[in-house]
Design a protein around this motif. Sequence first.
Motif, PDB file in Angstrom:
ATOM      1  N   VAL A 160       0.841  -1.195   0.000  1.00 44.95           N
ATOM      2  CA  VAL A 160       0.000   0.000   0.000  1.00 44.95           C
ATOM      3  C   VAL A 160       0.879   1.248   0.000  1.00 44.95           C
ATOM      4  CG1 VAL A 160      -1.678   1.329   1.336  1.00 44.95           C
ATOM      5  CG2 VAL A 160      -1.956  -1.157   1.105  1.00 44.95           C
ATOM      6  N   GLU A 161       1.943   1.247   0.810  1.00 46.61           N
ATOM      7  CA  GLU A 161       2.814   2.422   0.883  1.00 46.61           C
ATOM      8  C   GLU A 161       3.592   2.639  -0.411  1.00 46.61           C
ATOM      9  OE1 GLU A 161       4.796  -0.694   3.717  1.00 46.61           O
ATOM     10  OE2 GLU A 161       2.784  -0.205   2.946  1.00 46.61           O
ATOM     11  N   ASP A 162       3.830   1.560  -1.172  1.00 36.96           N
ATOM     12  CA  ASP A 162       4.513   1.723  -2.459  1.00 36.96           C
ATOM     13  C   ASP A 162       3.623   2.459  -3.455  1.00 36.96           C
ATOM     14  OD1 ASP A 162       6.813   0.395  -1.595  1.00 36.96           O
ATOM     15  OD2 ASP A 162       5.971  -1.564  -2.079  1.00 36.96           O
ATOM     16  N   TYR A 163       2.333   2.158  -3.448  1.00 35.91           N
ATOM     17  CA  TYR A 163       1.407   2.884  -4.328  1.00 35.91           C
ATOM     18  C   TYR A 163       1.257   4.340  -3.881  1.00 35.91           C
ATOM     19  CZ  TYR A 163       0.264  -1.437  -6.697  1.00 35.91           C
ATOM     20  OH  TYR A 163       0.344  -2.585  -7.447  1.00 35.91           O
ATOM     21  N   ALA A 164       1.350   4.564  -2.589  1.00 32.55           N
ATOM     22  CA  ALA A 164       1.310   5.945  -2.086  1.00 32.55           C
ATOM     23  C   ALA A 164       2.530   6.717  -2.597  1.00 32.55           C
ATOM     24  CB  ALA A 164       1.276   5.955  -0.563  1.00 32.55           C
ATOM     25  N   THR A 165       3.686   6.060  -2.617  1.00 32.34           N
ATOM     26  CA  THR A 165       4.891   6.697  -3.141  1.00 32.34           C
ATOM     27  C   THR A 165       4.732   7.035  -4.619  1.00 32.34           C
ATOM     28  OG1 THR A 165       6.316   5.557  -1.538  1.00 32.34           O
ATOM     29  CG2 THR A 165       7.365   6.380  -3.545  1.00 32.34           C
ATOM     30  N   LEU A 166       4.137   6.107  -5.385  1.00 35.41           N
ATOM     31  CA  LEU A 166       3.923   6.360  -6.814  1.00 35.41           C
ATOM     32  C   LEU A 166       2.989   7.553  -7.017  1.00 35.41           C
ATOM     33  CD1 LEU A 166       3.587   2.718  -8.194  1.00 35.41           C
ATOM     34  CD2 LEU A 166       5.430   4.332  -8.666  1.00 35.41           C
ATOM     35  N   GLU A 184       8.331  -9.087   1.526  1.00 37.39           N
ATOM     36  CA  GLU A 184       7.626  -8.134   2.380  1.00 37.39           C
ATOM     37  C   GLU A 184       6.157  -8.485   2.606  1.00 37.39           C
ATOM     38  OE1 GLU A 184       9.206  -5.816   4.061  1.00 37.39           O
ATOM     39  OE2 GLU A 184      11.096  -6.316   3.072  1.00 37.39           O
ATOM     40  N   ILE A 185       5.379  -8.791   1.552  1.00 37.18           N
ATOM     41  CA  ILE A 185       3.962  -9.106   1.759  1.00 37.18           C
ATOM     42  C   ILE A 185       3.579 -10.343   0.962  1.00 37.18           C
ATOM     43  CG2 ILE A 185       3.324  -6.717   2.237  1.00 37.18           C
ATOM     44  CD1 ILE A 185       2.099  -6.559  -0.569  1.00 37.18           C
ATOM     45  N   PHE A 186       2.431 -10.903   1.292  1.00 45.18           N
ATOM     46  CA  PHE A 186       1.885 -12.093   0.644  1.00 45.18           C
ATOM     47  C   PHE A 186       1.570 -11.794  -0.822  1.00 45.18           C
ATOM     48  CE2 PHE A 186      -2.289 -14.428  -0.058  1.00 45.18           C
ATOM     49  CZ  PHE A 186      -1.695 -15.657  -0.354  1.00 45.18           C
ATOM     50  N   ILE A 190      -0.216  -8.635  -3.006  1.00 44.38           N
ATOM     51  CA  ILE A 190       0.423  -7.884  -4.090  1.00 44.38           C
ATOM     52  C   ILE A 190      -0.579  -7.677  -5.226  1.00 44.38           C
ATOM     53  CG2 ILE A 190       2.183  -7.967  -5.883  1.00 44.38           C
ATOM     54  CD1 ILE A 190       3.992  -9.473  -3.953  1.00 44.38           C
ATOM     55  N   ILE A 191      -1.277  -8.760  -5.586  1.00 48.88           N
ATOM     56  CA  ILE A 191      -2.218  -8.690  -6.704  1.00 48.88           C
ATOM     57  C   ILE A 191      -3.466  -7.897  -6.307  1.00 48.88           C
ATOM     58  CG2 ILE A 191      -3.568 -10.080  -8.330  1.00 48.88           C
ATOM     59  CD1 ILE A 191      -1.434 -12.343  -7.668  1.00 48.88           C
ATOM     60  N   GLN A 233       9.198 -18.432  -8.123  1.00 48.84           N
ATOM     61  CA  GLN A 233       8.497 -18.748  -6.878  1.00 48.84           C
ATOM     62  C   GLN A 233       6.996 -18.852  -7.155  1.00 48.84           C
ATOM     63  OE1 GLN A 233       7.336 -16.598  -2.677  1.00 48.84           O
ATOM     64  NE2 GLN A 233       9.357 -16.122  -3.504  1.00 48.84           N
ATOM     65  N   MET A 234       6.449 -20.031  -6.909  1.00 53.76           N
ATOM     66  CA  MET A 234       5.016 -20.251  -7.115  1.00 53.76           C
ATOM     67  C   MET A 234       4.297 -20.346  -5.772  1.00 53.76           C
ATOM     68  SD  MET A 234       4.791 -22.856 -10.352  1.00 53.76           S
ATOM     69  CE  MET A 234       5.805 -24.184  -9.693  1.00 53.76           C
ATOM     70  N   GLY A 235       2.977 -20.345  -5.811  1.00 50.17           N
ATOM     71  CA  GLY A 235       2.193 -20.465  -4.590  1.00 50.17           C
ATOM     72  C   GLY A 235       0.784 -19.956  -4.796  1.00 50.17           C
ATOM     73  N   THR A 236       0.004 -20.043  -3.742  1.00 54.17           N
ATOM     74  CA  THR A 236      -1.399 -19.655  -3.821  1.00 54.17           C
ATOM     75  C   THR A 236      -1.578 -18.145  -3.724  1.00 54.17           C
ATOM     76  OG1 THR A 236      -3.591 -20.004  -2.846  1.00 54.17           O
ATOM     77  CG2 THR A 236      -1.741 -19.889  -1.334  1.00 54.17           C
ATOM     78  N   THR A 237      -2.673 -17.672  -4.313  1.00 55.34           N
ATOM     79  CA  THR A 237      -3.069 -16.268  -4.155  1.00 55.34           C
ATOM     80  C   THR A 237      -4.354 -16.152  -3.344  1.00 55.34           C
ATOM     81  OG1 THR A 237      -4.268 -16.354  -6.259  1.00 55.34           O
ATOM     82  CG2 THR A 237      -1.990 -15.568  -6.325  1.00 55.34           C
ATOM     83  N   TYR A 238      -4.866 -17.296  -2.871  1.00 54.15           N
ATOM     84  CA  TYR A 238      -6.085 -17.308  -2.057  1.00 54.15           C
ATOM     85  C   TYR A 238      -5.770 -16.700  -0.701  1.00 54.15           C
ATOM     86  CZ  TYR A 238     -10.168 -19.267   0.410  1.00 54.15           C
ATOM     87  OH  TYR A 238     -11.309 -19.442   1.154  1.00 54.15           O
TER      88      TYR A 238
END
Length: 344
Positions: A160-166, A184-186, A190-191, A233-238
């Motif tokens: 969220v803070e990265d989008y605030a920076t943008l 940093e985050i799940f 990210i998505i 790196q793979m994994g769930t987005t649920y």
Amino acid sequence: MLIGITKKIMLKTATFIAIASSFVFYLLSPVPKSTYHSLYTSLSDNASISHHLYTLTRRPHIAGSAANAEAAAYVNSIFTSSDIPTHITSYRVALSYPVSRSLKLIPPPPDPPHEFELQQEVYDEDPYADAAKEVVPTFHAYAKSGTAVGPAVYVNYGRVEDYATLREMGVSVNGSVVLARYGEIFRGDIIRNAYKAGAIGALVYTDRKDYGGGGGGARWFPDDRWMPPSGVQMGTTYNALGDPTTPGWASTEECERISETEVEESGEVPMIPSLPVSGKDGELILMSIGGQVANDDWQGSVDAPVYRVGPGPGIVNLSYTGELVIGTIENVIGVIEGAEEPDR
């Protein structure tokens, strides 16, 4: 009076010495080792750990596959042979698999379009090379199917803070395909953050700074522990627990399930298509992005190119199709009964 006080002090001192002596004797005396203590030490020595790790990782065993059932059977056999009452409980759950994927980069002229292979390289020294053909193509579990074509925007870790920076930089991600690095985050967040910011697709890559040893001549698998340039790196987005189609109850054979539409409406799965990509592919996309130079803490490893935020001029064409199927998974349950209140 003085004699009485002295006797009391001597008595208390003698009592303290006796107690202290008993405590020291207790500490120095060998404590009988229980069966489970011995079992723990035998199962957790280096040789045992190495053997079990090799057995469980020598083949891919994605959920719902025959190899996954074999892994469960192996764990069950180890527990049982160690005199731990063990059983396997099966569940029928909604599992996500990739059907098709493609990713193309259209860089600014005069560079030609680049079609990504989306393949992890097999190395000559790779001890698991014979099982490479069993690896499922790289994907995000429960990712949304669809196509996204738009200018690439680099969003750091996608927080969220990265989008605030943008926004402070005057950069909009509306209608773009964002490129975020793992860490940093799940990945599901990210998505989700990308969707909330107006992006139409998301790519998540493994930056050398975080997963490749930081660059500067660092070595990677099979020579060292770092992820190789083509590693993904793979994994769930649920974003919740358990089976998306049975939120809050067990996925038994005849249980009630919610529909795929209801799963999407729950807000726990992504609303835009996404793909995980390698550090090598992510860096190639970064090199197609112009605009303002990213902040110092957004930059990569010591020998990485300068990261810019965009949008574009590089255009990304991302396409993903997945399927949700009901498959079988196994839970291996071993029980060690307590000496006190065993029913708990």
